[in-house]
Design a protein around this motif. Structure first.
Motif, PDB file in Angstrom:
ATOM      1  N   GLU A   1       0.685  -1.274  -0.137  1.00  0.00           N
ATOM      2  CA  GLU A   1      -0.057  -0.152   0.000  1.00  0.00           C
ATOM      3  C   GLU A   1       0.869   1.330  -0.068  1.00  0.00           C
ATOM      4  OE1 GLU A   1      -2.933   0.215   3.136  1.00  0.00           O
ATOM      5  OE2 GLU A   1      -3.219  -1.673   2.899  1.00  0.00           O
ATOM      6  N   HIS A   2       2.074   1.144   0.605  1.00  0.00           N
ATOM      7  CA  HIS A   2       2.650   2.522   0.784  1.00  0.00           C
ATOM      8  C   HIS A   2       3.973   2.375  -0.017  1.00  0.00           C
ATOM      9  CE1 HIS A   2       1.192   4.095   4.510  1.00  0.00           C
ATOM     10  NE2 HIS A   2       0.902   2.862   4.975  1.00  0.00           N
ATOM     11  N   LEU A   3       4.013   1.314  -0.805  1.00  0.00           N
ATOM     12  CA  LEU A   3       5.217   1.345  -1.980  1.00  0.00           C
ATOM     13  C   LEU A   3       4.273   1.052  -3.260  1.00  0.00           C
ATOM     14  CD1 LEU A   3       7.630  -0.767   0.076  1.00  0.00           C
ATOM     15  CD2 LEU A   3       8.206   1.560  -0.560  1.00  0.00           C
ATOM     16  N   PRO A   4       3.578   1.931  -3.754  1.00  0.00           N
ATOM     17  CA  PRO A   4       2.665   1.612  -4.843  1.00  0.00           C
ATOM     18  C   PRO A   4       3.297   1.010  -5.954  1.00  0.00           C
ATOM     19  CG  PRO A   4       2.375   3.769  -4.011  1.00  0.00           C
ATOM     20  CD  PRO A   4       3.483   3.156  -3.325  1.00  0.00           C
ATOM     21  N   GLY A   5       2.758   0.231  -6.676  1.00  0.00           N
ATOM     22  CA  GLY A   5       3.317  -0.445  -7.904  1.00  0.00           C
ATOM     23  C   GLY A   5       4.259  -1.636  -7.619  1.00  0.00           C
ATOM     24  N   ARG A   6       4.499  -2.099  -6.408  1.00  0.00           N
ATOM     25  CA  ARG A   6       5.174  -2.874  -6.145  1.00  0.00           C
ATOM     26  C   ARG A   6       4.458  -4.304  -5.320  1.00  0.00           C
ATOM     27  NH1 ARG A   6      10.711  -2.500  -7.374  1.00  0.00           N
ATOM     28  NH2 ARG A   6      11.293  -0.351  -7.149  1.00  0.00           N
ATOM     29  N   GLU A   7       5.093  -5.387  -5.842  1.00  0.00           N
ATOM     30  CA  GLU A   7       4.508  -6.551  -5.263  1.00  0.00           C
ATOM     31  C   GLU A   7       5.676  -6.917  -4.146  1.00  0.00           C
ATOM     32  OE1 GLU A   7       3.638 -11.237  -6.601  1.00  0.00           O
ATOM     33  OE2 GLU A   7       3.460  -9.706  -8.093  1.00  0.00           O
ATOM     34  N   VAL A   8       5.081  -7.256  -2.934  1.00  0.00           N
ATOM     35  CA  VAL A   8       5.987  -7.342  -1.667  1.00  0.00           C
ATOM     36  C   VAL A   8       5.858  -8.697  -1.196  1.00  0.00           C
ATOM     37  CG1 VAL A   8       6.736  -6.596   0.606  1.00  0.00           C
ATOM     38  CG2 VAL A   8       5.957  -4.977  -1.123  1.00  0.00           C
TER      39      VAL A   8
ATOM     40  N   ASP B   1      10.329 -11.525   2.265  1.00  0.00           N
ATOM     41  CA  ASP B   1      11.842 -11.477   2.565  1.00  0.00           C
ATOM     42  C   ASP B   1      12.472 -10.306   1.672  1.00  0.00           C
ATOM     43  OD1 ASP B   1      12.370 -13.491   4.167  1.00  0.00           O
ATOM     44  OD2 ASP B   1      12.000 -15.024   2.656  1.00  0.00           O
ATOM     45  N   ASP B   2      11.559  -9.451   1.101  1.00  0.00           N
ATOM     46  CA  ASP B   2      11.880  -8.291   0.545  1.00  0.00           C
ATOM     47  C   ASP B   2      12.395  -7.389   1.154  1.00  0.00           C
ATOM     48  OD1 ASP B   2      11.341  -9.616  -2.071  1.00  0.00           O
ATOM     49  OD2 ASP B   2       9.310  -8.380  -2.304  1.00  0.00           O
ATOM     50  N   ASP B   3      13.452  -6.502   0.856  1.00  0.00           N
ATOM     51  CA  ASP B   3      14.341  -5.569   1.685  1.00  0.00           C
ATOM     52  C   ASP B   3      13.548  -3.998   1.174  1.00  0.00           C
ATOM     53  OD1 ASP B   3      16.418  -3.228   1.569  1.00  0.00           O
ATOM     54  OD2 ASP B   3      17.142  -4.698   3.012  1.00  0.00           O
ATOM     55  N   PHE B   4      13.432  -3.453   2.370  1.00  0.00           N
ATOM     56  CA  PHE B   4      12.596  -2.250   2.545  1.00  0.00           C
ATOM     57  C   PHE B   4      13.035  -1.288   1.554  1.00  0.00           C
ATOM     58  CE2 PHE B   4      11.536   1.971   4.248  1.00  0.00           C
ATOM     59  CZ  PHE B   4      10.419   2.025   4.164  1.00  0.00           C
ATOM     60  N   PHE B   5      14.385  -1.177   1.799  1.00  0.00           N
ATOM     61  CA  PHE B   5      14.982  -0.034   0.991  1.00  0.00           C
ATOM     62  C   PHE B   5      15.300  -0.379  -0.490  1.00  0.00           C
ATOM     63  CE2 PHE B   5      16.079   1.156   5.153  1.00  0.00           C
ATOM     64  CZ  PHE B   5      15.802   2.483   5.387  1.00  0.00           C
ATOM     65  N   ALA B   6      15.399  -1.717  -0.880  1.00  0.00           N
ATOM     66  CA  ALA B   6      15.711  -2.319  -2.280  1.00  0.00           C
ATOM     67  C   ALA B   6      14.376  -1.951  -2.892  1.00  0.00           C
ATOM     68  CB  ALA B   6      16.142  -3.642  -2.169  1.00  0.00           C
ATOM     69  N   LEU B   7      12.960  -1.813  -2.169  1.00  0.00           N
ATOM     70  CA  LEU B   7      11.818  -1.786  -2.892  1.00  0.00           C
ATOM     71  C   LEU B   7      11.721  -0.281  -3.015  1.00  0.00           C
ATOM     72  CD1 LEU B   7       9.792  -4.368  -0.822  1.00  0.00           C
ATOM     73  CD2 LEU B   7      10.258  -4.443  -2.920  1.00  0.00           C
ATOM     74  N   GLY B   8      12.331   0.824  -2.650  1.00  0.00           N
ATOM     75  CA  GLY B   8      12.264   2.000  -2.832  1.00  0.00           C
ATOM     76  C   GLY B   8      11.730   2.625  -1.591  1.00  0.00           C
TER      77      GLY B   8
ATOM     78  N   ALA C   1       5.212   6.283   7.890  1.00  0.00           N
ATOM     79  CA  ALA C   1       4.061   5.776   7.706  1.00  0.00           C
ATOM     80  C   ALA C   1       3.590   4.576   8.263  1.00  0.00           C
ATOM     81  CB  ALA C   1       3.524   6.352   6.293  1.00  0.00           C
ATOM     82  N   ILE C   2       4.323   3.519   7.845  1.00  0.00           N
ATOM     83  CA  ILE C   2       4.139   2.157   7.976  1.00  0.00           C
ATOM     84  C   ILE C   2       4.123   2.087   9.428  1.00  0.00           C
ATOM     85  CG2 ILE C   2       4.978  -0.210   7.730  1.00  0.00           C
ATOM     86  CD1 ILE C   2       5.987   0.611   4.948  1.00  0.00           C
ATOM     87  N   ILE C   3       5.119   2.551  10.218  1.00  0.00           N
ATOM     88  CA  ILE C   3       5.178   2.351  11.736  1.00  0.00           C
ATOM     89  C   ILE C   3       3.963   2.894  12.350  1.00  0.00           C
ATOM     90  CG2 ILE C   3       6.436   3.041  13.818  1.00  0.00           C
ATOM     91  CD1 ILE C   3       8.919   3.110  12.374  1.00  0.00           C
ATOM     92  N   ASP C   4       3.393   3.962  11.878  1.00  0.00           N
ATOM     93  CA  ASP C   4       2.280   4.813  12.523  1.00  0.00           C
ATOM     94  C   ASP C   4       1.167   3.794  12.102  1.00  0.00           C
ATOM     95  OD1 ASP C   4       3.705   6.615  13.303  1.00  0.00           O
ATOM     96  OD2 ASP C   4       2.993   8.238  11.629  1.00  0.00           O
ATOM     97  N   GLN C   5       0.935   3.231  11.055  1.00  0.00           N
ATOM     98  CA  GLN C   5      -0.290   2.224  10.833  1.00  0.00           C
ATOM     99  C   GLN C   5      -0.056   1.024  11.386  1.00  0.00           C
ATOM    100  OE1 GLN C   5      -2.791   3.172   8.197  1.00  0.00           O
ATOM    101  NE2 GLN C   5      -3.678   1.541   9.189  1.00  0.00           N
ATOM    102  N   VAL C   6       1.032   0.431  11.664  1.00  0.00           N
ATOM    103  CA  VAL C   6       1.153  -0.756  12.620  1.00  0.00           C
ATOM    104  C   VAL C   6       0.738  -0.469  14.125  1.00  0.00           C
ATOM    105  CG1 VAL C   6       3.081  -2.133  13.933  1.00  0.00           C
ATOM    106  CG2 VAL C   6       3.068  -1.809  11.440  1.00  0.00           C
ATOM    107  N   LYS C   7       1.128   0.753  14.531  1.00  0.00           N
ATOM    108  CA  LYS C   7       0.416   0.946  15.946  1.00  0.00           C
ATOM    109  C   LYS C   7      -0.959   1.224  15.822  1.00  0.00           C
ATOM    110  CE  LYS C   7       1.256   4.389  19.490  1.00  0.00           C
ATOM    111  NZ  LYS C   7       1.682   5.487  20.055  1.00  0.00           N
ATOM    112  N   ARG C   8      -1.608   1.868  14.875  1.00  0.00           N
ATOM    113  CA  ARG C   8      -3.037   1.797  14.809  1.00  0.00           C
ATOM    114  C   ARG C   8      -3.637   0.494  14.512  1.00  0.00           C
ATOM    115  NH1 ARG C   8      -1.904   6.369  11.600  1.00  0.00           N
ATOM    116  NH2 ARG C   8      -2.284   5.328   9.793  1.00  0.00           N
TER     117      ARG C   8
END
Length: 101
Positions: free
Chosen positions: A40-47, A50-57, A65-72
């Motif tokens: 959702e936060h890396l549009p156009g990517r299939e995740v 074991d995919d690396d966050f930074f390698a995905l852009g 934003a992801i950390i905030d969503q995890v908390k919610r």
């Protein structure tokens, strides 16, 4: 948190990832949920698990934003440092699972 070297893959989900999901101590369903959240936060990517966050852009704003969503969604507060060191949805899911205890 243990830090170990990992091979970095660009996005893409395949059977080997499916088999590995959950091996970091998180339920497979939670790993898939984290993969979907990242997608959702890396549009156009299939995740994959074991995919690396930074390698995905991913970048710092996306990470926060992801950390905030995890908390919610899960009531677990991840530190920015732990999130970045985790690097993959499978490891982030394991952090969430540990935070629930």
């Amino acid at each position: 948190m243990e830090s170990r070297p990992r091979a970095h893959r660009q996005g893409g989900h395949h059977e080997a990832t499916e088999a590995h999901a959950g091996s970091d101590g998180a339920p497979e369903a939670l790993v898939h949920e984290v993969c979907a959240l990242w997608a959702e936060h890396l549009p156009g990517r299939e995740v994959g698990a074991d995919d690396d966050f930074f390698a995905l852009g991913g970048n710092s704003l996306t990470g926060i934003a992801i950390i905030d969503q995890v908390k919610r969604d899960h009531g677990v507060e991840l530190s920015v440092r732990d999130f970045y060191l985790a690097q993959t949805p499978a490891r982030v899911a394991a952090l969430i699972e540990r935070g629930r205890r």
